[in-house]
Design an enzyme around this catalytic site. Structure first.
Site, mmCIF file in Angstrom:
data_model
loop_
_atom_site.group_PDB
_atom_site.id
_atom_site.type_symbol
_atom_site.label_atom_id
_atom_site.label_comp_id
_atom_site.label_asym_id
_atom_site.label_seq_id
_atom_site.Cartn_x
_atom_site.Cartn_y
_atom_site.Cartn_z
ATOM 1 N N CYS A 148 -7.430 -3.083 12.818
ATOM 2 C CA CYS A 148 -6.708 -2.431 13.965
ATOM 3 C C CYS A 148 -6.760 -2.827 14.735
ATOM 4 O O CYS A 148 -6.468 -3.599 16.349
ATOM 5 C CB CYS A 148 -5.927 -1.378 13.316
ATOM 6 S SG CYS A 148 -6.107 -0.325 12.528
ATOM 7 N N ARG A 203 -16.977 -0.152 3.933
ATOM 8 C CA ARG A 203 -16.434 0.783 5.247
ATOM 9 C C ARG A 203 -18.549 1.700 3.985
ATOM 10 O O ARG A 203 -18.362 1.240 2.753
ATOM 11 C CB ARG A 203 -15.497 1.405 4.374
ATOM 12 C CG ARG A 203 -14.047 1.347 4.939
ATOM 13 C CD ARG A 203 -13.197 2.133 4.584
ATOM 14 N NE ARG A 203 -11.990 1.686 5.104
ATOM 15 C CZ ARG A 203 -11.069 2.268 4.914
ATOM 16 N NH1 ARG A 203 -10.593 3.082 4.655
ATOM 17 N NH2 ARG A 203 -9.875 1.188 6.151
ATOM 18 N N GLN A 209 -7.750 -6.233 3.037
ATOM 19 C CA GLN A 209 -6.482 -5.617 2.887
ATOM 20 C C GLN A 209 -5.598 -6.334 3.013
ATOM 21 O O GLN A 209 -6.016 -7.343 3.808
ATOM 22 C CB GLN A 209 -5.759 -4.565 3.318
ATOM 23 C CG GLN A 209 -7.037 -2.886 2.915
ATOM 24 C CD GLN A 209 -6.449 -1.818 4.238
ATOM 25 O OE1 GLN A 209 -6.727 -1.774 5.719
ATOM 26 N NE2 GLN A 209 -6.656 -0.604 3.840
ATOM 27 N N ASP A 236 -3.114 -7.055 5.319
ATOM 28 C CA ASP A 236 -3.152 -6.095 6.711
ATOM 29 C C ASP A 236 -2.099 -6.638 7.475
ATOM 30 O O ASP A 236 -2.255 -7.913 7.569
ATOM 31 C CB ASP A 236 -4.833 -5.188 6.866
ATOM 32 C CG ASP A 236 -4.567 -4.559 7.872
ATOM 33 O OD1 ASP A 236 -3.233 -3.436 8.205
ATOM 34 O OD2 ASP A 236 -5.200 -3.776 8.163
ATOM 35 N N HIS A 256 -0.195 -6.436 11.500
ATOM 36 C CA HIS A 256 0.111 -5.220 12.645
ATOM 37 C C HIS A 256 0.742 -5.460 13.374
ATOM 38 O O HIS A 256 0.992 -6.505 14.007
ATOM 39 C CB HIS A 256 -1.589 -5.054 13.791
ATOM 40 C CG HIS A 256 -2.489 -3.981 13.387
ATOM 41 N ND1 HIS A 256 -3.327 -4.765 11.884
ATOM 42 C CD2 HIS A 256 -2.140 -2.788 11.989
ATOM 43 C CE1 HIS A 256 -4.397 -3.655 11.742
ATOM 44 N NE2 HIS A 256 -3.693 -2.003 12.153
ATOM 45 N N LYS A 265 2.784 8.582 8.787
ATOM 46 C CA LYS A 265 2.697 7.391 7.568
ATOM 47 C C LYS A 265 3.345 7.722 6.383
ATOM 48 O O LYS A 265 3.564 8.412 6.085
ATOM 49 C CB LYS A 265 1.523 7.004 7.396
ATOM 50 C CG LYS A 265 0.061 7.565 6.683
ATOM 51 C CD LYS A 265 -0.818 7.483 6.577
ATOM 52 C CE LYS A 265 -2.069 8.537 5.902
ATOM 53 N NZ LYS A 265 -2.642 8.401 5.097
ATOM 54 N N HIS A 285 1.201 0.087 11.418
ATOM 55 C CA HIS A 285 0.296 -0.353 10.718
ATOM 56 C C HIS A 285 1.011 -0.781 8.857
ATOM 57 O O HIS A 285 1.231 0.486 8.907
ATOM 58 C CB HIS A 285 -1.098 0.036 10.730
ATOM 59 C CG HIS A 285 -1.820 0.736 12.063
ATOM 60 N ND1 HIS A 285 -2.433 0.733 12.280
ATOM 61 C CD2 HIS A 285 -1.259 2.076 12.588
ATOM 62 C CE1 HIS A 285 -3.685 1.070 13.101
ATOM 63 N NE2 HIS A 285 -2.520 2.261 14.018
HETATM 64 ZN ZN LIG Z 1 -4.348 -0.708 11.098
#
Ligand SMILES: [Zn+2]
Ligand SMILES: [Zn+2]
Length: 630
Positions: free
Chosen positions: A333, A362, A380, A382, A384, A463, A509
């Site tokens: 993000c 991580r 991920q 992922d 946005h 979320k 997200h």
């Molecule tokens: Zn994010």
């Protein structure tokens, strides 16, 4: 005194009446079968007094799946284990023995080291105790009395527990065993219908490696022998389906101590990876996403802006470069916000959906790393979405539609949680009210059932969390759709509205399968490695019976490969039976055996699961096309 029963009726009892007294007042059968009382929602020993106005529920041996009832049963079984250990191994000192998820343990200092063989002896002795009959007596004692008792009994660990215990001291006695314990316990051992000791392990006293090492005996107990059997079966299944084992056996991925928590993908695993990646790309393109690519490392200033430096720093890997402090990205993000900020935007570009399967790191502690389920390096699926306030609903709905499209492909049962504001939230209550309401509205529009999860939201927004229930009854979070009003403000993001003024976009997200590594691990365990045809690294294996059949086998393989299928020919000098067995172990969905009787018109096909038939090569191609369709 009055207490309130689950059906809202009131029960009149003498002052100081216990849970057992309440059960007796209702009926002798209930009193006989009672295992504990839940008073105002928390567990309490049947022998303890109730208080005026309490809501009570009496649990009995019939509540055989209730976690609290099992907790009391297992705790009582742990006491029987300690009694057995002291009797069978004189001189044994007992430490602690709590119930845990799915069972219980007890830590002992045995006079001589014991082996696995002790498990059976102890288990036998517990059964003998149950058959002989045991009942529990509870007593409140003074600290001095308890201390003197355990000193006299030669139980130094219990003496130490008395010395460090807070509050009142109580003991429970059964047979010739007395334990320092808060309870609650069963009335007697009769409800313990099934007990199994599972394993031995070393455990330091109080988890301190400078203190003595004790022997921990793990076990479990149930109200019904059938429940034990089902549990042991699930344990076996879980072992058989362990993704670390399947990953190795099926040559999908590996790990090395030289890169802890960071998977190595073998060619076969990479086939699975690429199928998932192709699917992601295709659906993103169909659904109006744009692919972007952003850096791995950012100056700490970016992480300060995003809030991660304050809230997430311990989970980040840091690197010093030319005396500047950098952090490896744990999520995409902030990079996407930075990318957005690098050029001006008009309302005409919104919603702007940016997708990136970025490499994330991580810093998980080495002790919690677990195969693909807990890793340090992952990717991920992922994205946005930057949008106006008016576009939020449509975008949320599109995200959920996309998510369920994927879950249907993989045939997953999902559960939905709405994770609400946490204690460490950024932003005002008004912003959170708005964001939470937007998510509720979207969920209501889909008709999906969901439960609230208080305090589980991200620090920047609430979320929708999408959890899958796997074939062994375990639950895993896969997807998340989050509405964030904070990050865009912190990054000073803007777009020019149709009123020519500057506005701050909202940010959604979303990740749907989540970390691909973790998804592959979970999905392997869910399917036991029997991946759907579209995902199987090798979809068809052809076995020529003898040398003379090799050319035909190869030509069928070429034809299938030209159709886009993943095909191997097993030409090893092994018997056909052996090669079929190997193909089964490799979980190949289609196996073709090619011998004297085979031709373009009659191909002998074995499908995973055992179904066999003879079909034409054309029909096989048709069948594969439909099975592999994605
Ligand atoms: Zn994010
Ligand atoms: Zn106890």
């Amino acid at each position: 005194m009055r207490v309130i029963l689950p059906d809202e009726t009131e029960l009149e009892l003498p002052d100081g009446a216990s849970g057992l007294d309440a059960a007796r007042a209702i009926g002798p059968k209930l009193a006989e079968q009672a295992v504990l009382v839940r008073a105002n929602g928390s567990v309490r020993d049947l022998r303890l007094p109730l208080a005026e106005g309490e809501q009570i529920q009496i649990l009995t041996t019939r509540d055989r799946e209730d976690p609290d009832a099992l907790y009391v049963l297992r705790h009582s079984a742990a006491h029987l284990l300690a009694e057995a250990a002291r009797r069978l191994y004189p001189g044994t000192k007992v430490a602690i023995g709590p119930p845990i998820e799915n069972g219980f343990y007890y830590d002992f200092e045995f006079p001589e080291p014991v082996t696995e063989e002790a498990l059976e002896r102890l288990e036998e002795e517990i059964r003998r105790e149950v058959a002989e009959g045991r009942s529990w007596e509870r007593r409140e004692t003074g600290r001095e009395e308890a201390r003197a008792y355990f000193e006299e009994a030669g139980e130094p660990y219990k003496v130490e527990l008395v010395d460090t215990a807070e509050g009142d001291i109580s003991i429970y006695e059964q047979g010739d065993f007395v334990d320092l314990c808060r309870g609650p316990h069963l009335q007697n051992a009769e409800p313990i219908k099934a007990v199994k000791l599972l394993s031995l392990a070393g455990a330091y006293w109080r988890g301190d490696e400078n203190r003595p090492q004790l022997t921990r005996v793990y076990g479990t107990a149930f109200f019904d022998p059938e429940d034990l059997e089902a549990y042991l079966h699930r344990l076996e299944e879980a072992k058989r389906r362990d993704h670390r084992r399947l990953g190795k056996d099926l040559h999908l991925f590996d790990f090395s101590e030289l890169a802890p928590g960071m998977p190595f993908w073998h060619p076969r695993g990479m086939v699975i990876w690429n199928v998932l990646e192709d699917l992601r790309r295709r659906e993103n393109a169909r659904r109006g996403y744009h692919e972007v690519r952003t850096p791995q490392l950012y100056d700490s200033e970016l992480w300060r802006t995003s809030g991660h430096w304050d809230k997430y720093q311990e989970h980040m890997f840091r690197v010093e470069i030319e005396e500047r402090d950098f952090g490896l990205k744990p999520m995409n993000c902030p990079g996407h916000c930075l990318l957005y900020s690098l050029s001006p935007h008009s309302y005409r570009e919104l919603p702007l959906r940016l997708a990136e399967a970025g490499n994330l790191h991580r810093n998980e502690l080495s002790g919690v790393l677990l195969g693909m389920l807990r890793v340090r390096h992952f990717v991920q699926d992922d994205a946005h979405i930057f949008c106006t306030a008016e576009q939020i609903q449509d975008e949320l709905l599109a995200c959920l539609d996309y998510a369920y499209y994927l879950y249907d492909l993989f045939d997953l049962e999902m559960r939905v949680e709405l994770s609400l504001r946490p204690d460490n939230k950024l932003g005002t209550d008004e912003e959170w009210d708005f964001a939470e309401e937007e998510l509720r509205k979207a969920l209501a529009a889909t008709g999906l059932e969901y439960v609230d999860s208080q305090g589980e939201g991200s620090f920047y927004g609430p979320k929708i969390d999408l959890h899958m229930d796997d074939s062994l009854g375990r639950s895993w979070q896969l997807g998340t759709v989050q509405l964030d009003l904070q990050m865009p403000k912190r990054f000073g993001l803007a777009y020019q509205g149709d009123d020519n003024a500057e506005h701050t976009p909202a940010l959604i997200h979303r990740a749907l399968l989540g970390s691909l590594e973790r998804f592959v691990g979970i999905y392997l365990e869910h399917t036991g490695g029997e991946l759907p045809v579209f995902l199987a690294p090798e979809q068809v294996r052809i076995l020529p019976v003898a040398d003379v059949h090799k050319a035909d086998a190869e030509s069928l393989a070429d034809r299938l490969r030209a159709e886009g299928f993943r095909v191997e020919v097993d030409e090893r000098e092994e018997t056909v039976g052996r090669r079929i067995r190997d193909a089964e172990l490799a979980k190949i969905p289609y196996v073709v055996v090619w011998g004297d009787r085979e031709s373009e018109e009659s191909v002998s096909v074995r499908r995973r699961g055992g179904e066999q038939s003879v079909v034409s090569a054309d029909a096989l191609v048709e069948e594969l096309r439909s099975a592999a369709r994605l």
